[in-house]
Design a protein around this motif. Structure first.
Motif, PDB file in Angstrom:
ATOM      1  N   LYS A  92      43.139  32.099 -38.927  1.00 49.45           N
ATOM      2  CA  LYS A  92      43.422  31.444 -37.460  1.00 49.45           C
ATOM      3  C   LYS A  92      43.407  32.200 -36.238  1.00 49.45           C
ATOM      4  O   LYS A  92      43.797  33.419 -36.054  1.00 49.45           O
ATOM      5  N   THR A 133      51.111  31.658 -26.183  1.00 49.39           N
ATOM      6  CA  THR A 133      52.474  30.676 -26.180  1.00 49.39           C
ATOM      7  C   THR A 133      51.698  29.411 -26.442  1.00 49.39           C
ATOM      8  O   THR A 133      50.457  29.234 -26.346  1.00 49.39           O
ATOM      9  N   SER A 165      50.333  25.752 -28.128  1.00 51.86           N
ATOM     10  CA  SER A 165      49.577  25.084 -29.415  1.00 51.86           C
ATOM     11  C   SER A 165      48.162  25.566 -29.162  1.00 51.86           C
ATOM     12  O   SER A 165      47.211  25.196 -28.290  1.00 51.86           O
ATOM     13  N   ALA A 210      45.059  29.134 -33.300  1.00 53.30           N
ATOM     14  CA  ALA A 210      46.602  29.067 -33.102  1.00 53.30           C
ATOM     15  C   ALA A 210      46.861  30.172 -32.144  1.00 53.30           C
ATOM     16  O   ALA A 210      46.078  30.889 -31.600  1.00 53.30           O
ATOM     17  N   SER A 211      48.314  30.024 -31.472  1.00 56.60           N
ATOM     18  CA  SER A 211      48.700  30.955 -30.669  1.00 56.60           C
ATOM     19  C   SER A 211      49.476  32.153 -31.267  1.00 56.60           C
ATOM     20  O   SER A 211      49.799  31.859 -32.481  1.00 56.60           O
ATOM     21  N   SER A 257      52.412  33.111 -30.744  1.00 57.12           N
ATOM     22  CA  SER A 257      53.810  32.742 -31.239  1.00 57.12           C
ATOM     23  C   SER A 257      53.833  32.011 -32.742  1.00 57.12           C
ATOM     24  O   SER A 257      54.598  32.191 -33.256  1.00 57.12           O
ATOM     25  N   GLU A 258      52.839  31.237 -32.568  1.00 59.27           N
ATOM     26  CA  GLU A 258      52.710  30.337 -33.722  1.00 59.27           C
ATOM     27  C   GLU A 258      52.755  31.371 -34.987  1.00 59.27           C
ATOM     28  O   GLU A 258      53.284  31.122 -36.091  1.00 59.27           O
ATOM     29  N   LEU A 259      51.559  32.289 -34.803  1.00 62.25           N
ATOM     30  CA  LEU A 259      51.236  32.974 -35.968  1.00 62.25           C
ATOM     31  C   LEU A 259      52.239  34.067 -36.332  1.00 62.25           C
ATOM     32  O   LEU A 259      52.367  34.499 -37.675  1.00 62.25           O
ATOM     33  N   GLY A 280      55.565  33.803 -35.613  1.00 64.82           N
ATOM     34  CA  GLY A 280      56.836  33.246 -35.873  1.00 64.82           C
ATOM     35  C   GLY A 280      57.671  33.469 -35.016  1.00 64.82           C
ATOM     36  O   GLY A 280      59.029  33.662 -35.248  1.00 64.82           O
ATOM     37  N   GLU A 325      58.879  33.457 -30.535  1.00 65.67           N
ATOM     38  CA  GLU A 325      58.459  32.886 -29.209  1.00 65.67           C
ATOM     39  C   GLU A 325      58.255  34.103 -28.230  1.00 65.67           C
ATOM     40  O   GLU A 325      59.079  34.612 -27.922  1.00 65.67           O
TER      41      GLU A 325
END
Length: 281
Positions: free
Chosen positions: A160, A183, A185, A219-220, A222-224, A226, A228
Motif C-alpha cells: 500500500k 494522516t 484516509s 493508505a496513510s 497512520s493507517e499502515l 497503526g 495516530e
C-alpha cells in the motif's frame, strides 16, 4: 545505499520549515521556492537545504494531465469537491495535497560527477526508512501501478503506497521532493483522483498513459503503522534523522539574494501554470 548515505551526510543542513503557513500558502509558491533553492544551492551560495511544507486541499497536476480529452470536466469535479488545482513544473501525474500530507524537499548541489538520478531517489528512500525504523515495518520502493502518480520509487508498506518521490534539476541544483500521506484516509485521496480521471477521460482511449486508480492500494502512514501520527510528529522524526546524519542543522529562511530570485522564479511558475491550463481548455 552507500552513495545515498553520502548525500544525506552533509556537513550542514539549513532547515526551512513552512508547515505552519496555513491555507493561504499556495502550492505555486512552493514550486517557486524549490526552483529558487536549486539555483542558490547549485551555485554554492547556500548550503544544502531541507524544506518542509504543507498545503490545504490542492490537486497538483502533471503536464501530461493537461492533455486529457475532457480536462475541463475533471477540473470542475475537483472544484466541486473543494480543491484548488495547479500544474507543476516537474514530471509525474496528479497527486493530492492537504493538511494531512507532509511534503519534504532535499536541495543539493551537483558534484563534479553529478548526482545520478537514482542516487537522489535512494537518498530520500533511505531518509524515510530511518525516520520510521522503530516501527519494524519494511518500507519498499517499487511501482504501485494502480496508485495515483505511479513511479518506480513509490514508497509502500505491505503493497500500500503512502508516498511518492520526484526530482527537479535546475542550474546545477537538485531538488528531491516527496509527499508523505501522514494522516486520514489514503483511499479517500485516491478516490478523488479516480473521480478526476473518470470525468476527464470519460472512457475514451488516450495516446498518453493515465493510471486506473484503485483506492485499495493507497493508505496513510497512520493507517499502515497503526498509530495516530501528526505532521508535528513526523517533522520531529525528520529533524532528528537529519541531525544524526550531519554535523550541523540550523533553522533558516531565504537570504536577501534568494528573496529576489524567488520573485523571478515564482512569476515564471505562475505564467507556466496559466499557459498549461488555458492552452488545453
Amino acid at each position: 545505499m552507500q552513495e545515498a548515505q553520502l548525500l544525506l551526510s552533509q556537513n550542514t543542513w539549513r532547515i526551512i520549515d513552512q508547515t505552519g503557513l496555513g491555507a493561504h500558502f499556495d502550492a505555486l509558491q512552493s514550486f517557486g521556492m524549490d526552483d529558487t533553492l536549486c539555483a542558490s544551492v547549485g551555485s554554492g551560495k547556500s548550503p544544502a537545504t531541507a524544506r518542509a511544507w504543507v498545503h490545504h486541499k490542492t490537486v497538483v497536476l502533471g503536464i501530461q494531465d493537461t492533455k486529457l480529452p475532457h480536462l475541463e470536466a475533471g477540473l470542475h469535479y475537483l472544484h466541486d469537491q473543494g480543491y484548488k488545482y495547479i500544474v507543476r513544473n516537474s514530471g509525474g501525474l496528479a497527486v493530492v495535497l492537504d493538511e494531512g500530507v507532509l511534503n519534504l524537499t532535499l536541495v543539493l548541489t551537483e558534484t563534479e560527477k553529478g548526482i545520478n538520478i537514482n542516487r537522489g531517489y535512494d537518498a530520500m528512500w533511505l531518509l524515510i526508512k530511518r525516520m520510521f525504523a522503530d516501527f519494524q515495518q519494511q518500507i519498499e520502493a517499487r511501482e504501485i501501478s494502480e496508485s495515483y502518480c505511479p513511479g518506480s520509487y513509490d514508497l509502500s508498506i505491505n503493497g500500500k503506497k503512502f508516498a511518492g518521490i520526484s526530482q527537479r534539476r535546475l542550474r546545477k541544483g537538485v531538488a528531491v521532493q516527496i509527499y508523505l500521506c501522514v494522516t486520514a484516509s489514503g483511499a479517500n485521496r485516491a478516490e478523488l483522483i479516480k473521480g478526476f480521471y473518470d470525468r476527464a477521460k470519460k472512457g475514451e482511449p488516450t495516446k498518453l498513459f493515465f493510471p486506473e486508480v484503485n483506492p485499495d492500494v493507497m493508505a496513510s502512514l497512520s493507517e499502515l503503522l497503526g498509530e495516530e501520527l501528526s505532521i508535528t510528529d513526523v517533522m520531529m522524526r525528520f529533524l532528528t534523522t537529519l541531525k544524526e546524519t550531519s554535523n550541523q542543522i540550523y533553522s533558516g529562511q531565504l537570504t536577501d539574494e534568494e528573496i529576489t530570485l524567488f520573485s523571478e522564479y515564482y512569476e515564471r511558475v505562475v505564467e507556466r501554470n496559466q499557459k498549461m491550463l488555458f492552452e488545453n481548455l
